[in-house]
Design a protein around this motif. Sequence first.
Motif, PDB file in Angstrom:
ATOM      1  N   UNK A  96       0.804  -1.324  -0.173  1.00 55.91           N
ATOM      2  CA  UNK A  96       0.040   0.024  -0.094  1.00 55.91           C
ATOM      3  C   UNK A  96       0.895   1.205   0.029  1.00 55.91           C
ATOM      4  N   UNK A  97       1.908   1.157   0.677  1.00 56.01           N
ATOM      5  CA  UNK A  97       2.945   2.335   0.815  1.00 56.01           C
ATOM      6  C   UNK A  97       3.427   2.544  -0.438  1.00 56.01           C
ATOM      7  N   UNK A  98       3.949   1.485  -1.169  1.00 56.47           N
ATOM      8  CA  UNK A  98       4.495   1.630  -2.434  1.00 56.47           C
ATOM      9  C   UNK A  98       3.499   2.270  -3.448  1.00 56.47           C
ATOM     10  N   UNK A  99       2.559   1.776  -3.456  1.00 58.61           N
ATOM     11  CA  UNK A  99       1.346   2.313  -4.273  1.00 58.61           C
ATOM     12  C   UNK A  99       1.192   3.910  -4.202  1.00 58.61           C
ATOM     13  N   UNK A 100       1.132   4.081  -2.912  1.00 60.08           N
ATOM     14  CA  UNK A 100       1.034   5.586  -2.562  1.00 60.08           C
ATOM     15  C   UNK A 100       2.233   6.500  -3.277  1.00 60.08           C
ATOM     16  N   UNK A 101       3.408   5.795  -2.780  1.00 59.66           N
ATOM     17  CA  UNK A 101       4.772   6.508  -3.483  1.00 59.66           C
ATOM     18  C   UNK A 101       4.677   6.530  -4.761  1.00 59.66           C
ATOM     19  N   UNK A 102       4.159   5.755  -5.520  1.00 57.45           N
ATOM     20  CA  UNK A 102       4.347   5.731  -6.996  1.00 57.45           C
ATOM     21  C   UNK A 102       3.043   6.729  -7.401  1.00 57.45           C
ATOM     22  N   UNK A 103       2.109   7.189  -6.741  1.00 56.77           N
ATOM     23  CA  UNK A 103       1.112   8.092  -7.043  1.00 56.77           C
ATOM     24  C   UNK A 103      -0.131   7.392  -7.697  1.00 56.77           C
ATOM     25  N   UNK A 104      -0.197   6.006  -7.666  1.00 51.73           N
ATOM     26  CA  UNK A 104      -1.091   5.435  -8.348  1.00 51.73           C
ATOM     27  C   UNK A 104      -2.545   5.740  -7.682  1.00 51.73           C
ATOM     28  N   UNK A 105      -3.568   5.772  -8.747  1.00 48.63           N
ATOM     29  CA  UNK A 105      -5.004   6.056  -8.198  1.00 48.63           C
ATOM     30  C   UNK A 105      -6.061   5.085  -9.089  1.00 48.63           C
ATOM     31  N   UNK A 106      -7.046   4.792  -8.509  1.00 56.29           N
ATOM     32  CA  UNK A 106      -8.207   4.357  -8.986  1.00 56.29           C
ATOM     33  C   UNK A 106      -8.945   5.221 -10.269  1.00 56.29           C
TER      34      UNK A 106
END
Length: 608
Positions: free
Chosen positions: A383-393
């Motif tokens: 989840x933290x990696x997803x946030x760091x990469x700025x990915x969104x639905x």
Amino acid sequence: MGKYDLLAKDIIKKVGGKDNIVSLVHCVTRLRFNLKDESLADDEALKHTEGCITVMHSAGQYQVVIGNHVPQVFADVCNLANIKTEAAPEKKRMSFREKSLDLISGIMMPAIGILCACGMLKGLNSILAYLGLYSDADGIYILLNAIGDSIFFFFPVVIGFNTAKKINMNPFLGLIIGAALCYPTINGTDVPLFGHVINTTYTSTLLPVILIVFLAKPLESFFNRVIPDMIKTFITPMLVLLIALPIGFVVIGPLANMLSNGISQSVLSVYKLNPIIAGFLVGGLWQIMIVFGVQIVLVVLCITNIIAGTPDPILAFTTFVTFSTTGMIFAIWLKTKDKSLKQIALPAWISGFFGVTEPAIYGILLPRMKQFVLSCLCGAFAGAATAALGLKYHTMAGMGLFEIPALLDPAQPGRSLIYSLIAASVSLVVGFVVSFVTFKDEAPLNTKDEDTSEKYKKDVIASPINGKVMALDQVKDAAFASGTLGQGVAITPTEGKVTAPFDGTVVMLFPTKHAVGLMSDHGCEIIIHVGMDTVQLSGKYFEAHVKEGDRVKKGDLLISFDKDAIEEEGYSLDTPILVTNTKDYMEVIAINNSGSTVHCGDDLIAVL
């Protein structure tokens, strides 16, 4: 006869019989029962039933976790129990929390599949345009985009239908309420009504249509009571629409839009405080939410944001949790020497790539709490990696690999795709490494003092019956005598009782009670079949003292039978004791010679 008829019969029996079933629906991996009396259901027996992963009590439902093939099992259960899937369920007493989750699930779950399908179409369209197969000005792009956008634009129509159906109202009345809210000439333009000018938009919304349908329900009930049957089929819906829609358009709708926007902004404000911490928390808690069956709350918040045109970061944090879990299960599958665990882990990591992790969670991780805690930490990292990469639905999509199209930013699909593949790969590798380093098979018991002459012995099966030993090939039944059903011996009983030959679990008990299947704690599977053709007695003269799923100790009474009465009926009581998983062993050895006398508890068979 359906493929899963036997499993379906077992499930129906163990939830208390078909008369105990109020209604049944299913999601991706679970049968979700509403039962009249949950105390009649046998949790432990279901948990130990082959084909069932575990049992959950959540959202006012009795949930049996099946796995990927749940639609087929659902169809067979409905067929055998005469469950009409369109029938309105009887009401049962539920807490406020259970009612809320049940309502949310009932409204949203029927639409999730088609939402994901349309979202994947949008993602595929963006990828194909990015690769240069066509441009966003081409007709094929415009058509596919329209197909993908349709459910999001006309979402009130879908939700109006589902809401009305859930609260036992005419679903087509709910559909028309949703369609009216989407009518072009009253959206985003000034509409003078009752001395006020209303300018609002209801396309791509969720909450307004739900609240208006809730207003329409008591109106429909009232008019159905007072209007004559001859005309109420068309007068009732006319009056309901005439009253509910103006009130909804002027009062309820604007307030609902304000509430939806407030909830959305509140959730997003938490994300804005620190995206990485938010991703860490959501990713770490995601599997716990699955265990308690409340993950639908995040899904609904995500849908609310997406249909309003706001990219959602919260559900995006959960996307690669499944990849970290899959990596862990793959490592366990590679590392374990336990054959039964390998059999569970193989389909679990395969289904994990497609986003279905319940078999992994319930079948492997939860029974090994250390691994479950580590999987939550790996999920937090994902989840933290997803946030760091700025990915969104940006849209809804499928699960697992098919969830990646949801993360494609229409403005930068190439970059989003690369970042998504990085997040998936890193999450998978982290999960794999953590589990490969930390996982160990449970140590076998009592190995320190084991005699060297016994070091290769895997299990010893004691005699379950008092009587005389007979070589298996002397049994007057070709299927048993040939050994095709498993190697072993037979006993001619001198007493009418069958006891457990080892510590283990009852995995099968024939309804006629003449045969029982057991699995030892070391994985040896046997069947004890009392007599030849005694199935024809239909249980007469037999009494079972255990049920499927029971834990037994060596010497526990399993079955008793009237030896003399059965023999007087003309049946042979020669009783085969077979090792049904013979192929898992190098050798199955009869310890006693044919004709020798054995008593319950004496060593009978060794498996090496």
